[in-house]
Design a protein around this motif. Structure first.
Motif, short mmCIF file in Angstrom:
data_model
loop_
_atom_site.label_atom_id
_atom_site.label_comp_id
_atom_site.label_asym_id
_atom_site.label_seq_id
_atom_site.Cartn_x
_atom_site.Cartn_y
_atom_site.Cartn_z
N UNK A 165 0.84 -1.21 0.00
CA UNK A 165 0.00 0.00 0.00
C UNK A 165 0.87 1.26 0.00
N UNK A 166 0.56 2.18 -0.90
CA UNK A 166 1.35 3.41 -1.02
C UNK A 166 2.52 3.30 -2.00
N UNK A 167 2.69 2.09 -2.56
CA UNK A 167 3.79 1.89 -3.52
C UNK A 167 3.23 1.25 -4.79
N UNK A 168 2.52 2.04 -5.59
CA UNK A 168 1.85 1.50 -6.78
C UNK A 168 2.85 1.03 -7.83
N UNK A 169 2.42 0.10 -8.66
CA UNK A 169 3.31 -0.43 -9.70
C UNK A 169 3.95 0.63 -10.58
N UNK A 170 3.22 1.72 -10.86
CA UNK A 170 3.73 2.73 -11.80
C UNK A 170 5.10 3.27 -11.38
N UNK A 171 5.38 3.23 -10.09
CA UNK A 171 6.68 3.68 -9.57
C UNK A 171 7.84 2.92 -10.24
#
Ligand SMILES: Nc1ncnc2[nH]cnc12
Ligand SMILES: [Zn+2]
Length: 343
Positions: A165-171
């Protein structure tokens, strides 16, 4: 259960049993903040993913040398083989080790000592998947991929794990693009604790071929429809979901409904030393608690081989699928053990 199967969601660091942790601690002069294996096992009560990850990373301190990683992998492969695992696609977390001062080569070469001869020693074929820690930076992931380049003959793919949570794949768009350009296969944890949007993003932005967990897809009927239509495999981990409280009880696990919906589900162990069971134990649990019959169990086993990265060895995949078809279910667990000694 010794039904032939592929394990597709297994963190090698999550196979560190308390006994081996203490043995490696003694070998390496590391002091663990637990009196003994019983005291350590007592700590295996988790509130959520993060409370597990805290212990998981803490215990990695005992892993220092190539031989430690070889011993860890050998112990896993022996246990997996005894439960019918014929093929294992194994995750490892290089950053969890390099941030402690180890070289990535120590980790890869150590694991390879066991994996490179696993077919002869355990009768298990293997692949290695390098995971990026999503709660670390994108820059760190890129540096890790660069550091891994000399070892890519040993590494089949990349994955994404740790606190979701808070670390979406798009990163991690850029590092996945680079991984694809290097010919690596792509998977990612998504929808374990994170929302269904992370699953969609993993597919659309990272180009993943399998989704690890994917449980929360059920909150989005259009996404379920897409996963069914595109035959996207989900690597479910029922005992993990109970221990990390992604589901309230095993009896309430949505696996039967997911199979009924036509999702390409597989059953795996995630971090078996921490969650109470290896791959065969997870199959036993879904048979005993969810009432899955032989047809469903065989479907799960077939799915595991169909979803595996065995494209470079279709002959082997066909052989494994034939083993599933030919498998005769035992009437009891005891009989299962007796009829498949050493498997
Ligand atoms: N279940 C899990 N989810 C995310 N990261 C992990 N690392 C090890 N096990 C994990
Ligand atoms: Zn996992």
């Amino acid at each position: 259960m010794s039904l032939p199967k592929a394990e597709l969601h297994l963190h090698i660091e999550g196979t560190l049993e308390p006994e081996l942790a203490f043995e490696l601690a003694a070998r390496n002069g590391v002091t663990l903040p637990y009196a003994d294996t019983d005291a350590l096992r007592e700590a295996y009560r988790f509130e959520d993913l993060q409370s597990f990850l805290d212990l998981y990373y803490e215990l990695m301190a005992v892993l220092r040398t190539e031989q430690d990683f070889a011993d860890l992998a050998d112990a896993y492969l022996a246990r997996a083989a005894a439960q019918g695992v014929r093929h294992a696609e194994i995750f490892f977390d290089p950053q969890a080790h390099t941030k402690r001062g180890l070289e990535i080569g120590t980790v890869v070469e150590g694991l390879w000592r066991a994996l490179g001869r696993s077919e002869e020693t355990h009768g298990v074929s293997t692949r290695l998947i390098m995971c990026f820690l999503r709660d670390d930076s994108a820059e760190s992931a890129l540096a890790t991929l660069r550091a891994a380049e000399p070892y890519l003959d040993r590494i089949t793919g990349v994955g994404l794990d740790s606190a979701e949570v808070g670390h979406p794949p798009v990163k991690f768009r850029e590092v996945y693009e680079r991984a694809a350009a290097l010919g690596l296969r792509r998977v990612a944890h998504a929808g374990e604790e994170g929302p269904p949007e992370y699953i969609t993003e993993a597919l659309d932005v990272l180009g993943v071929e399998r989704v690890d967990h994917g449980l929360r897809c059920l909150e989005d009927p259009a996404l379920v429809e897409r996963l069914v239509r595109e035959r996207v495999p989900l690597t479910l981990c029922p005992l993990s979901n109970v221990r990390l409280r992604a589901v309230d009880t095993l009896a309430g696990h949505p696996l039967p409904a997911m199979l009924d919906a036509g999702l390409l589900c597989t059953v795996n162990s995630d971090d078996p030393a921490y969650f109470g069971g290896y791959a065969g134990d997870n199959f036993d649990a879904v048979r005993d608690t969810l009432g899955l019959g032989e047809d469903r169990l065989r479907e799960l086993a077939r799915n595991s081989f169909l979803a595996s990265f065995l494209e470079d060895d279709e002959e082997r995949r066909a052989r494994y699928l034939a083993e599933v078809d030919a498998y005769v279910f035992a009437r009891s667990r005891e009989e299962d053990g007796e009829r498949h000694p050493g498997r």
